[in-house]
Design a protein around this motif. Structure first.
Motif, PDB file in Angstrom:
ATOM      1  N   SER A  34      -6.624  -6.905   8.732  1.00  0.00           N
ATOM      2  CA  SER A  34      -5.800  -7.599   7.740  1.00  0.00           C
ATOM      3  C   SER A  34      -4.743  -6.688   7.133  1.00  0.00           C
ATOM      4  O   SER A  34      -3.835  -7.158   6.436  1.00  0.00           O
ATOM      5  CB  SER A  34      -6.685  -8.162   6.614  1.00  0.00           C
ATOM      6  OG  SER A  34      -7.180  -7.118   5.770  1.00  0.00           O
ATOM      7  N   VAL A  35      -4.837  -5.395   7.393  1.00  0.00           N
ATOM      8  CA  VAL A  35      -3.910  -4.421   6.817  1.00  0.00           C
ATOM      9  C   VAL A  35      -2.650  -4.342   7.673  1.00  0.00           C
ATOM     10  O   VAL A  35      -2.738  -4.116   8.889  1.00  0.00           O
ATOM     11  CB  VAL A  35      -4.581  -3.035   6.728  1.00  0.00           C
ATOM     12  CG1 VAL A  35      -3.585  -1.981   6.250  1.00  0.00           C
ATOM     13  CG2 VAL A  35      -5.793  -3.089   5.810  1.00  0.00           C
ATOM     14  N   PRO A  36      -1.469  -4.522   7.085  1.00  0.00           N
ATOM     15  CA  PRO A  36      -0.228  -4.380   7.855  1.00  0.00           C
ATOM     16  C   PRO A  36      -0.149  -2.997   8.503  1.00  0.00           C
ATOM     17  O   PRO A  36      -0.432  -1.981   7.868  1.00  0.00           O
ATOM     18  CB  PRO A  36       0.863  -4.552   6.794  1.00  0.00           C
ATOM     19  CG  PRO A  36       0.216  -5.360   5.710  1.00  0.00           C
ATOM     20  CD  PRO A  36      -1.210  -4.910   5.681  1.00  0.00           C
ATOM     21  N   ASP A  61      -0.195   2.149  13.029  1.00  0.00           N
ATOM     22  CA  ASP A  61       0.779   3.058  12.437  1.00  0.00           C
ATOM     23  C   ASP A  61      -0.009   3.883  11.410  1.00  0.00           C
ATOM     24  O   ASP A  61      -0.606   3.316  10.487  1.00  0.00           O
ATOM     25  CB  ASP A  61       1.891   2.243  11.773  1.00  0.00           C
ATOM     26  CG  ASP A  61       2.828   3.074  10.933  1.00  0.00           C
ATOM     27  OD1 ASP A  61       2.691   4.306  10.905  1.00  0.00           O
ATOM     28  OD2 ASP A  61       3.699   2.474  10.268  1.00  0.00           O
ATOM     29  N   ILE A  62      -0.046   5.191  11.565  1.00  0.00           N
ATOM     30  CA  ILE A  62      -0.871   6.026  10.695  1.00  0.00           C
ATOM     31  C   ILE A  62      -0.545   5.814   9.221  1.00  0.00           C
ATOM     32  O   ILE A  62      -1.435   5.885   8.353  1.00  0.00           O
ATOM     33  CB  ILE A  62      -0.745   7.508  11.088  1.00  0.00           C
ATOM     34  CG1 ILE A  62      -1.446   7.750  12.433  1.00  0.00           C
ATOM     35  CG2 ILE A  62      -1.338   8.420  10.021  1.00  0.00           C
ATOM     36  CD1 ILE A  62      -1.378   9.169  12.926  1.00  0.00           C
ATOM     37  N   HIS A  66      -2.550   4.946   4.507  1.00  0.00           N
ATOM     38  CA  HIS A  66      -2.259   5.534   3.200  1.00  0.00           C
ATOM     39  C   HIS A  66      -1.705   4.511   2.211  1.00  0.00           C
ATOM     40  O   HIS A  66      -1.419   4.867   1.066  1.00  0.00           O
ATOM     41  CB  HIS A  66      -1.264   6.690   3.367  1.00  0.00           C
ATOM     42  CG  HIS A  66      -1.715   7.725   4.356  1.00  0.00           C
ATOM     43  ND1 HIS A  66      -2.831   8.503   4.154  1.00  0.00           N
ATOM     44  CD2 HIS A  66      -1.227   8.072   5.578  1.00  0.00           C
ATOM     45  CE1 HIS A  66      -3.002   9.315   5.177  1.00  0.00           C
ATOM     46  NE2 HIS A  66      -2.053   9.067   6.064  1.00  0.00           N
ATOM     47  N   GLY A  67      -1.571   3.266   2.654  1.00  0.00           N
ATOM     48  CA  GLY A  67      -1.017   2.230   1.794  1.00  0.00           C
ATOM     49  C   GLY A  67      -2.061   1.597   0.885  1.00  0.00           C
ATOM     50  O   GLY A  67      -3.268   1.765   1.081  1.00  0.00           O
ATOM     51  N   GLN A  69      -3.035  -1.512   0.600  1.00  0.00           N
ATOM     52  CA  GLN A  69      -3.909  -2.518   1.222  1.00  0.00           C
ATOM     53  C   GLN A  69      -5.120  -1.866   1.868  1.00  0.00           C
ATOM     54  O   GLN A  69      -6.240  -2.366   1.763  1.00  0.00           O
ATOM     55  CB  GLN A  69      -3.135  -3.342   2.261  1.00  0.00           C
ATOM     56  CG  GLN A  69      -1.998  -4.172   1.670  1.00  0.00           C
ATOM     57  CD  GLN A  69      -0.666  -3.471   1.810  1.00  0.00           C
ATOM     58  OE1 GLN A  69      -0.582  -2.230   1.774  1.00  0.00           O
ATOM     59  NE2 GLN A  69       0.391  -4.250   1.976  1.00  0.00           N
ATOM     60  N   TYR A  70      -4.891  -0.719   2.545  1.00  0.00           N
ATOM     61  CA  TYR A  70      -6.026  -0.052   3.188  1.00  0.00           C
ATOM     62  C   TYR A  70      -6.945   0.569   2.146  1.00  0.00           C
ATOM     63  O   TYR A  70      -8.175   0.506   2.273  1.00  0.00           O
ATOM     64  CB  TYR A  70      -5.537   1.009   4.171  1.00  0.00           C
ATOM     65  CG  TYR A  70      -6.671   1.633   4.966  1.00  0.00           C
ATOM     66  CD1 TYR A  70      -7.280   0.924   5.998  1.00  0.00           C
ATOM     67  CD2 TYR A  70      -7.152   2.903   4.678  1.00  0.00           C
ATOM     68  CE1 TYR A  70      -8.329   1.467   6.724  1.00  0.00           C
ATOM     69  CE2 TYR A  70      -8.197   3.460   5.400  1.00  0.00           C
ATOM     70  CZ  TYR A  70      -8.781   2.736   6.416  1.00  0.00           C
ATOM     71  OH  TYR A  70      -9.826   3.276   7.128  1.00  0.00           O
ATOM     72  N   GLN A  71      -6.373   1.156   1.123  1.00  0.00           N
ATOM     73  CA  GLN A  71      -7.219   1.758   0.083  1.00  0.00           C
ATOM     74  C   GLN A  71      -8.080   0.696  -0.590  1.00  0.00           C
ATOM     75  O   GLN A  71      -9.236   0.960  -0.955  1.00  0.00           O
ATOM     76  CB  GLN A  71      -6.349   2.486  -0.952  1.00  0.00           C
ATOM     77  CG  GLN A  71      -5.548   3.644  -0.368  1.00  0.00           C
ATOM     78  CD  GLN A  71      -6.402   4.615   0.444  1.00  0.00           C
ATOM     79  OE1 GLN A  71      -7.454   5.054  -0.012  1.00  0.00           O
ATOM     80  NE2 GLN A  71      -5.943   4.943   1.653  1.00  0.00           N
ATOM     81  N   ALA A  72      -7.546  -0.512  -0.724  1.00  0.00           N
ATOM     82  CA  ALA A  72      -8.309  -1.587  -1.362  1.00  0.00           C
ATOM     83  C   ALA A  72      -9.532  -1.968  -0.535  1.00  0.00           C
ATOM     84  O   ALA A  72     -10.615  -2.190  -1.083  1.00  0.00           O
ATOM     85  CB  ALA A  72      -7.415  -2.805  -1.583  1.00  0.00           C
TER      86      ALA A  72
END
Length: 208
Positions: A34-36, A61-62, A66-67, A69-72
């Motif tokens: 779900s993460v762009p 994309d690495i 670090h965005g 959405q991924y941290q959430a």
């Protein structure tokens, strides 16, 4: 954009297999898709009798890691926390792409991962490009080889990730030739760490 690979080895341990797969397929992996910037994910089971017995890998994309959405999604649900605490192994590695040769194969039947550390990465790269890759990619059924540099997580510094048709290729004369040259012996003599694993296709992560 930096093309990368999220490479996760897992061993269920005390988690029953049905629970492990239900958690991975219906919660953990779909959340990552779900993460762009995380484009596709695949799950593979070990064919070599080694542990950890499961591999999940994601093309991405690495920068997506670090965005916000991924941290959430890294804030674990109670269910995920319970599963993770009972796993024997959850080995997460992040790699950046340094080379891509051959033809892409969706849902490759078998993947071979070879991770190496060496004090002479330039010499290793030259051997790969000038001898090893051409010999392997000339074998019918040896489709694609991507090479990566580790940027996060444990393990050797460099990864070669091969997409192939079958473990039967390891018995082919061409494979034995490719892995027994004098140049290979010289290069491998300087390797300080090596991990070789073989996995077979299990499923494509929902949402890929």
């Amino acid at each position: 954009m930096t093309e990368g690979l999220l490479f996760v080895l897992a061993e269920p341990g005390e988690v029953p297999e049905d629970e492990f797969h239900d958690w991975y397929d219906n919660e953990h992996a779909p959340a990552r898709l779900s993460v762009p910037g995380i484009r596709s994910g695949y799950r593979y089971r070990a064919l070599d009798g080694e542990r950890p017995g499961w591999l999940a890998w994601y093309e991405l994309d690495i920068d997506a890691l670090h965005g916000p959405q991924y941290q959430a999604i890294r804030n674990r649900s109670p269910r995920e926390q319970s599963v993770v605490e009972r796993l024997d192994t959850l080995d997460r590695r992040v790699y950046e792409l340094i080379d891509d040769q051959g033809e892409p194969v969706r849902e490759s039947p078998v993947v071979l991962s070879v991770a190496l550390s060496t004090p002479d990465p330039a010499g290793l790269d030259t051997w790969y490009r000038e001898e090893h890759l051409p010999l392997l990619l000339a074998i019918p059924g040896w489709h694609r080889i991507r090479r990566y540099r580790r940027v996060a997580g444990p393990g050797p510094d460099l990864l070669a990730f091969h997409e192939i048709d079958s473990v039967a290729l390891f018995d082919a004369v061409e494979y034995r030739t490719a892995t027994s040259t004098p140049w290979r012996a010289e290069v491998m003599g300087g390797v300080t760490a090596r991990e070789r694993r073989v996995f077979g296709f299990h499923n494509t992560v929902p949402g890929s």
